[in-house]
Design a protein around this motif. Structure first.
Motif, PDB file in Angstrom:
ATOM      1  N   LEU A  49       0.828  -1.200   0.000  1.00 26.08           N
ATOM      2  CA  LEU A  49       0.000   0.000   0.000  1.00 26.08           C
ATOM      3  C   LEU A  49       0.863   1.249   0.000  1.00 26.08           C
ATOM      4  O   LEU A  49       0.539   2.237  -0.652  1.00 26.08           O
ATOM      5  N   ALA A  50       1.944   1.224   0.764  1.00 25.81           N
ATOM      6  CA  ALA A  50       2.839   2.380   0.816  1.00 25.81           C
ATOM      7  C   ALA A  50       4.202   1.919   1.293  1.00 25.81           C
ATOM      8  O   ALA A  50       4.311   1.166   2.246  1.00 25.81           O
ATOM      9  N   ARG A  51       5.214   2.378   0.606  1.00 25.94           N
ATOM     10  CA  ARG A  51       6.601   2.151   1.016  1.00 25.94           C
ATOM     11  C   ARG A  51       7.033   3.437   1.716  1.00 25.94           C
ATOM     12  O   ARG A  51       7.131   4.487   1.087  1.00 25.94           O
ATOM     13  N   LEU A  52       7.252   3.353   3.031  1.00 28.52           N
ATOM     14  CA  LEU A  52       7.510   4.541   3.845  1.00 28.52           C
ATOM     15  C   LEU A  52       8.985   4.685   4.205  1.00 28.52           C
ATOM     16  O   LEU A  52       9.647   3.703   4.531  1.00 28.52           O
ATOM     17  N   ASP A  53       9.462   5.916   4.141  1.00 26.15           N
ATOM     18  CA  ASP A  53      10.785   6.266   4.638  1.00 26.15           C
ATOM     19  C   ASP A  53      10.574   7.425   5.605  1.00 26.15           C
ATOM     20  O   ASP A  53      10.267   8.539   5.181  1.00 26.15           O
ATOM     21  N   ARG A  54      10.644   7.117   6.909  1.00 29.46           N
ATOM     22  CA  ARG A  54      10.372   8.104   7.964  1.00 29.46           C
ATOM     23  C   ARG A  54       8.973   8.721   7.814  1.00 29.46           C
ATOM     24  O   ARG A  54       8.788   9.913   7.976  1.00 29.46           O
ATOM     25  N   PRO A  61       4.502  12.139  -2.903  1.00 28.95           N
ATOM     26  CA  PRO A  61       5.436  13.179  -2.460  1.00 28.95           C
ATOM     27  C   PRO A  61       4.766  14.210  -1.556  1.00 28.95           C
ATOM     28  O   PRO A  61       3.661  14.656  -1.820  1.00 28.95           O
ATOM     29  N   GLY A  62       5.444  14.546  -0.469  1.00 31.83           N
ATOM     30  CA  GLY A  62       4.948  15.552   0.461  1.00 31.83           C
ATOM     31  C   GLY A  62       3.979  15.037   1.508  1.00 31.83           C
ATOM     32  O   GLY A  62       3.592  15.773   2.407  1.00 31.83           O
ATOM     33  N   PHE A  63       3.569  13.776   1.408  1.00 30.45           N
ATOM     34  CA  PHE A  63       2.621  13.204   2.371  1.00 30.45           C
ATOM     35  C   PHE A  63       3.395  12.417   3.421  1.00 30.45           C
ATOM     36  O   PHE A  63       4.105  11.478   3.096  1.00 30.45           O
ATOM     37  N   GLU A  64       3.250  12.820   4.699  1.00 30.31           N
ATOM     38  CA  GLU A  64       3.888  12.114   5.806  1.00 30.31           C
ATOM     39  C   GLU A  64       2.818  11.403   6.623  1.00 30.31           C
ATOM     40  O   GLU A  64       1.967  12.044   7.243  1.00 30.31           O
ATOM     41  N   CYS A  65       2.850  10.078   6.618  1.00 29.55           N
ATOM     42  CA  CYS A  65       1.855   9.273   7.320  1.00 29.55           C
ATOM     43  C   CYS A  65       2.041   9.388   8.826  1.00 29.55           C
ATOM     44  O   CYS A  65       3.119   9.140   9.351  1.00 29.55           O
ATOM     45  N   ARG A  66       0.960   9.766   9.530  1.00 29.61           N
ATOM     46  CA  ARG A  66       0.991   9.891  10.987  1.00 29.61           C
ATOM     47  C   ARG A  66       0.064   8.893  11.669  1.00 29.61           C
ATOM     48  O   ARG A  66       0.149   8.670  12.859  1.00 29.61           O
ATOM     49  N   GLN A  67      -0.880   8.301  10.894  1.00 27.09           N
ATOM     50  CA  GLN A  67      -1.819   7.346  11.468  1.00 27.09           C
ATOM     51  C   GLN A  67      -2.412   6.517  10.341  1.00 27.09           C
ATOM     52  O   GLN A  67      -2.629   7.016   9.232  1.00 27.09           O
ATOM     53  N   VAL A  68      -2.677   5.222  10.619  1.00 32.26           N
ATOM     54  CA  VAL A  68      -3.326   4.324   9.668  1.00 32.26           C
ATOM     55  C   VAL A  68      -4.648   3.890  10.290  1.00 32.26           C
ATOM     56  O   VAL A  68      -4.687   3.469  11.452  1.00 32.26           O
ATOM     57  N   ASN A  69      -5.749   3.993   9.516  1.00 30.78           N
ATOM     58  CA  ASN A  69      -7.088   3.700  10.031  1.00 30.78           C
ATOM     59  C   ASN A  69      -7.788   2.663   9.160  1.00 30.78           C
ATOM     60  O   ASN A  69      -7.454   2.485   7.997  1.00 30.78           O
ATOM     61  N   ILE A 149     -12.422   0.198   4.066  1.00 31.73           N
ATOM     62  CA  ILE A 149     -11.495   1.247   3.642  1.00 31.73           C
ATOM     63  C   ILE A 149     -10.328   1.241   4.618  1.00 31.73           C
ATOM     64  O   ILE A 149     -10.532   1.284   5.833  1.00 31.73           O
ATOM     65  N   ILE A 150      -9.131   1.196   4.078  1.00 33.00           N
ATOM     66  CA  ILE A 150      -7.917   1.406   4.864  1.00 33.00           C
ATOM     67  C   ILE A 150      -7.417   2.777   4.442  1.00 33.00           C
ATOM     68  O   ILE A 150      -7.305   3.056   3.244  1.00 33.00           O
ATOM     69  N   TYR A 151      -7.145   3.643   5.415  1.00 34.33           N
ATOM     70  CA  TYR A 151      -6.695   4.962   5.013  1.00 34.33           C
ATOM     71  C   TYR A 151      -5.607   5.494   5.932  1.00 34.33           C
ATOM     72  O   TYR A 151      -5.558   5.209   7.112  1.00 34.33           O
ATOM     73  N   LEU A 152      -4.701   6.226   5.294  1.00 32.14           N
ATOM     74  CA  LEU A 152      -3.580   6.851   5.969  1.00 32.14           C
ATOM     75  C   LEU A 152      -3.882   8.338   6.070  1.00 32.14           C
ATOM     76  O   LEU A 152      -4.495   8.907   5.157  1.00 32.14           O
ATOM     77  N   VAL A 153      -3.461   8.953   7.156  1.00 26.69           N
ATOM     78  CA  VAL A 153      -3.660  10.392   7.339  1.00 26.69           C
ATOM     79  C   VAL A 153      -2.368  11.022   7.842  1.00 26.69           C
ATOM     80  O   VAL A 153      -1.527  10.355   8.445  1.00 26.69           O
TER      81      VAL A 153
END
Length: 184
Positions: A49-54, A61-69, A149-153
């Motif tokens: 779903l997402a490959r995260l680096d920090r 680009p520009g989206f920083e994941c702080r929570q997964v719901n 729905i799985i969503y990142l915020v």
């Protein structure tokens, strides 16, 4: 076409008929659809779903994941309209589910102000939908079973009225027919 003249329709049919629009849906500034790869084998499937680096997703680009719901909707349920002042949502609907998503650009200074877009998530497709702040969004479960729905915020949830990002507009803010299934 066979070169024949078009047939004449009844007055009632003329009044009721609209031409199907097969053009591109309206663009909404900041909204992004990202196609995902799904790998299958004899035993099932796997998808990133997402490959995260920090906390930063490579495809967003520009989206920083702080929570997964995770959210579920019963068949036919409409949840709308949500709106956030600062928060970006990134939605994923599993390919076995089918959700109608409606987006409304209610940002006063947007290039796409007042644009409305309807799209289907799931339904055999593997995509992420990026919804920027100020774009009202809602969803209707079109499937006969519970939808997911799985969503990142990029902002963590807070029920505190001074901190919350959970704004609401009425479900029929764009008119009740926006949720009707369009039949071709």
């Amino acid at each position: 076409m066979t070169g024949r003249d078009p047939i004449d329709l009844t007055d009632a049919a003329k009044r009721a008929m609209v031409l199907q629009d097969y053009g591109r849906p309206p663009e909404i500034e900041g909204v992004q659809l990202v196609d995902l790869k799904r790998f299958t084998d004899d035993g099932g499937s796997f998808m990133e779903l997402a490959r995260l680096d920090r906390g930063v997703a490579a495809a967003l680009p520009g989206f920083e994941c702080r929570q997964v719901n995770y959210s579920e909707l019963d068949p036919g349920v409409i949840k709308a309209f949500h709106i956030h002042r600062r928060q970006t949502d990134v939605w994923f609907v599993p390919p076995d589910d089918k959700m109608l998503v409606v987006l409304l650009d209610v940002r006063a200074q947007s290039k796409s102000r007042n644009a409305q877009r309807r799209l289907i998530l799931g339904d055999g497709h593997c995509r992420l939908l990026r919804i920027p702040p100020g774009v009202a969004h809602g969803v209707k479960n079109l499937a006969a079973s519970r939808g997911r729905i799985i969503y990142l915020v990029d902002h963590q949830f807070s029920p505190d009225p001074d901190q919350t990002e959970e704004g609401r507009l009425p479900w029929d803010f764009a008119g009740p027919d926006v949720w009707d299934v369009v039949r071709g």
